[in-house]
Design an enzyme around this catalytic site. Structure first.
Site, PDB file in Angstrom:
ATOM      1  N   ILE A 253      12.234   0.989   1.963  1.00 37.99           N
ATOM      2  CA  ILE A 253      12.987   2.137   1.483  1.00 37.99           C
ATOM      3  C   ILE A 253      13.634   2.866   2.660  1.00 37.99           C
ATOM      4  O   ILE A 253      14.796   3.246   2.605  1.00 37.99           O
ATOM      5  CB  ILE A 253      12.061   3.071   0.673  1.00 37.99           C
ATOM      6  CG1 ILE A 253      11.604   2.342  -0.606  1.00 37.99           C
ATOM      7  CG2 ILE A 253      12.757   4.390   0.350  1.00 37.99           C
ATOM      8  CD1 ILE A 253      10.480   3.022  -1.354  1.00 37.99           C
ATOM      9  N   SER A 254      12.882   3.032   3.733  1.00 39.14           N
ATOM     10  CA  SER A 254      13.413   3.691   4.926  1.00 39.14           C
ATOM     11  C   SER A 254      13.853   2.632   5.937  1.00 39.14           C
ATOM     12  O   SER A 254      13.522   1.453   5.808  1.00 39.14           O
ATOM     13  CB  SER A 254      12.349   4.607   5.541  1.00 39.14           C
ATOM     14  OG  SER A 254      11.267   3.835   6.054  1.00 39.14           O
TER      15      SER A 254
ATOM     16  N   ASP B 199       1.281 -15.289   6.780  1.00 35.85           N
ATOM     17  CA  ASP B 199       0.861 -16.664   6.490  1.00 35.85           C
ATOM     18  C   ASP B 199       1.002 -16.986   5.011  1.00 35.85           C
ATOM     19  O   ASP B 199       1.394 -18.096   4.642  1.00 35.85           O
ATOM     20  CB  ASP B 199      -0.585 -16.895   6.930  1.00 35.85           C
ATOM     21  CG  ASP B 199      -0.755 -16.986   8.437  1.00 35.85           C
ATOM     22  OD1 ASP B 199       0.259 -17.119   9.158  1.00 35.85           O
ATOM     23  OD2 ASP B 199      -1.916 -16.928   8.896  1.00 35.85           O
TER      24      ASP B 199
ATOM     25  N   ARG C 170      12.246   4.855  12.843  1.00 36.31           N
ATOM     26  CA  ARG C 170      11.054   5.692  12.681  1.00 36.31           C
ATOM     27  C   ARG C 170      10.119   5.515  13.873  1.00 36.31           C
ATOM     28  O   ARG C 170      10.552   5.132  14.951  1.00 36.31           O
ATOM     29  CB  ARG C 170      10.383   5.344  11.351  1.00 36.31           C
ATOM     30  CG  ARG C 170      11.308   5.680  10.164  1.00 36.31           C
ATOM     31  CD  ARG C 170      10.676   5.493   8.839  1.00 36.31           C
ATOM     32  NE  ARG C 170       9.481   6.318   8.712  1.00 36.31           N
ATOM     33  CZ  ARG C 170       8.548   6.099   7.801  1.00 36.31           C
ATOM     34  NH1 ARG C 170       8.662   5.095   6.952  1.00 36.31           N
ATOM     35  NH2 ARG C 170       7.478   6.869   7.735  1.00 36.31           N
TER      36      ARG C 170
ATOM     37  N   ARG D 222       4.454  10.957  -2.007  1.00 39.31           N
ATOM     38  CA  ARG D 222       4.326  10.777  -0.562  1.00 39.31           C
ATOM     39  C   ARG D 222       5.661  10.995   0.152  1.00 39.31           C
ATOM     40  O   ARG D 222       6.633  10.302  -0.119  1.00 39.31           O
ATOM     41  CB  ARG D 222       3.826   9.353  -0.275  1.00 39.31           C
ATOM     42  CG  ARG D 222       3.728   9.027   1.189  1.00 39.31           C
ATOM     43  CD  ARG D 222       3.370   7.574   1.403  1.00 39.31           C
ATOM     44  NE  ARG D 222       3.353   7.272   2.824  1.00 39.31           N
ATOM     45  CZ  ARG D 222       3.656   6.102   3.325  1.00 39.31           C
ATOM     46  NH1 ARG D 222       3.972   5.094   2.538  1.00 39.31           N
ATOM     47  NH2 ARG D 222       3.626   5.915   4.630  1.00 39.31           N
TER      48      ARG D 222
ATOM     49  N   PRO E  15       0.795  -1.224   0.000  1.00 38.70           N
ATOM     50  CA  PRO E  15       0.000   0.000   0.000  1.00 38.70           C
ATOM     51  C   PRO E  15       0.830   1.278   0.000  1.00 38.70           C
ATOM     52  O   PRO E  15       1.867   1.376   0.652  1.00 38.70           O
ATOM     53  CB  PRO E  15      -0.822  -0.104   1.293  1.00 38.70           C
ATOM     54  CG  PRO E  15      -0.127  -1.096   2.139  1.00 38.70           C
ATOM     55  CD  PRO E  15       0.562  -2.033   1.207  1.00 38.70           C
TER      56      PRO E  15
ATOM     57  N   ASN F 251       8.080  -5.382  -0.700  1.00 37.66           N
ATOM     58  CA  ASN F 251       7.918  -4.293   0.260  1.00 37.66           C
ATOM     59  C   ASN F 251       6.450  -4.279   0.665  1.00 37.66           C
ATOM     60  O   ASN F 251       5.613  -3.794  -0.080  1.00 37.66           O
ATOM     61  CB  ASN F 251       8.325  -2.947  -0.353  1.00 37.66           C
ATOM     62  CG  ASN F 251       8.258  -1.812   0.655  1.00 37.66           C
ATOM     63  OD1 ASN F 251       7.594  -1.912   1.676  1.00 37.66           O
ATOM     64  ND2 ASN F 251       8.939  -0.727   0.348  1.00 37.66           N
TER      65      ASN F 251
ATOM     66  N   ARG G 122       6.475   1.068  13.764  1.00 38.42           N
ATOM     67  CA  ARG G 122       7.089   0.566  12.533  1.00 38.42           C
ATOM     68  C   ARG G 122       8.271  -0.364  12.797  1.00 38.42           C
ATOM     69  O   ARG G 122       8.780  -0.989  11.880  1.00 38.42           O
ATOM     70  CB  ARG G 122       7.571   1.725  11.662  1.00 38.42           C
ATOM     71  CG  ARG G 122       6.469   2.591  11.116  1.00 38.42           C
ATOM     72  CD  ARG G 122       7.031   3.622  10.155  1.00 38.42           C
ATOM     73  NE  ARG G 122       6.072   4.665   9.866  1.00 38.42           N
ATOM     74  CZ  ARG G 122       5.141   4.582   8.919  1.00 38.42           C
ATOM     75  NH1 ARG G 122       5.036   3.506   8.178  1.00 38.42           N
ATOM     76  NH2 ARG G 122       4.303   5.582   8.722  1.00 38.42           N
TER      77      ARG G 122
ATOM     78  N   TYR H 148      10.965   8.942   1.500  1.00 40.16           N
ATOM     79  CA  TYR H 148      10.945   7.940   0.439  1.00 40.16           C
ATOM     80  C   TYR H 148      11.645   8.360  -0.841  1.00 40.16           C
ATOM     81  O   TYR H 148      11.752   7.571  -1.774  1.00 40.16           O
ATOM     82  CB  TYR H 148       9.496   7.538   0.137  1.00 40.16           C
ATOM     83  CG  TYR H 148       8.794   6.965   1.338  1.00 40.16           C
ATOM     84  CD1 TYR H 148       9.098   5.687   1.786  1.00 40.16           C
ATOM     85  CD2 TYR H 148       7.849   7.700   2.039  1.00 40.16           C
ATOM     86  CE1 TYR H 148       8.464   5.154   2.901  1.00 40.16           C
ATOM     87  CE2 TYR H 148       7.210   7.176   3.150  1.00 40.16           C
ATOM     88  CZ  TYR H 148       7.523   5.907   3.576  1.00 40.16           C
ATOM     89  OH  TYR H 148       6.903   5.379   4.688  1.00 40.16           O
TER      90      TYR H 148
ATOM     91  N   HIS I  34       3.663  -4.397   9.531  1.00 43.19           N
ATOM     92  CA  HIS I  34       3.568  -4.284  10.972  1.00 43.19           C
ATOM     93  C   HIS I  34       2.374  -5.001  11.587  1.00 43.19           C
ATOM     94  O   HIS I  34       2.337  -5.177  12.809  1.00 43.19           O
ATOM     95  CB  HIS I  34       3.544  -2.807  11.357  1.00 43.19           C
ATOM     96  CG  HIS I  34       4.554  -2.008  10.598  1.00 43.19           C
ATOM     97  ND1 HIS I  34       5.918  -2.206  10.737  1.00 43.19           N
ATOM     98  CD2 HIS I  34       4.407  -1.063   9.636  1.00 43.19           C
ATOM     99  CE1 HIS I  34       6.559  -1.400   9.913  1.00 43.19           C
ATOM    100  NE2 HIS I  34       5.673  -0.696   9.224  1.00 43.19           N
TER     101      HIS I  34
END
Length: 146
Positions: A102-103, A88, A108, A17, A9, A75, A112, A22, A81
């Protein structure tokens, strides 16, 4: 050999964003860069997939299993989280999966810093921007034995 590059997402909003976190590159920029990186390997075909929906990500993973994809660089975005369903799914497909971010998720917000999906992956890379995907791809190919 087919390798899937999956993004969860909000990763379709790369370049829009929070560019301070990012970067300014778009998802298309990432895909173009990885396509170039894959050329250094013999017979590697990358398949790109992004979805904001948990179920669509699971469906795609299962499709990878049925279509004998060799492995996945993934990713999971925020699903990292809390998505036990994705955890699963990773476990059930029995394919090597490298989790990338990416981060640096550990530097953070506290929520996270925990990944529920990582335990079912062969490795995790975070904090290197788009380069982390390249590192994940290289590690996955090395793991597979290409």
């Amino acid at each position: 050999m087919k390798i899937a590059i999956m993004n969860g997402p909000n990763l379709n909003f790369l370049g829009i964003r929070e560019p301070g976190i990012y970067g300014s590159g778009t998802l298309k920029d990432l895909e173009t860069s990885l396509t170039e990186v894959a050329k250094k390997y013999k017979d590697i075909e990358l398949i790109f997939f992004q979805s904001n929906g948990e179920g669509e990500l699971i469906d795609f993973m299962q499709k990878c299993y049925h279509e004998q994809v060799a492995g996945i660089v993934f990713n999971p975005g925020a699903y990292t989280h809390y998505s036990y369903a994705l955890a699963d799914a990773i476990k059930s497909i029995s394919l090597p999966v490298v989790e990338v971010h990416i981060s640096n998720i550990h530097a953070r917000e506290s929520f996270r810093s925990h990944s529920v999906t990582a335990a079912n992956c062969i490795g995790i890379i975070g904090g290197f921007g788009f380069k982390g995907y390249e590192m994940g791809l290289d590690g996955l190919i090395n793991h597979i034995g290409q």
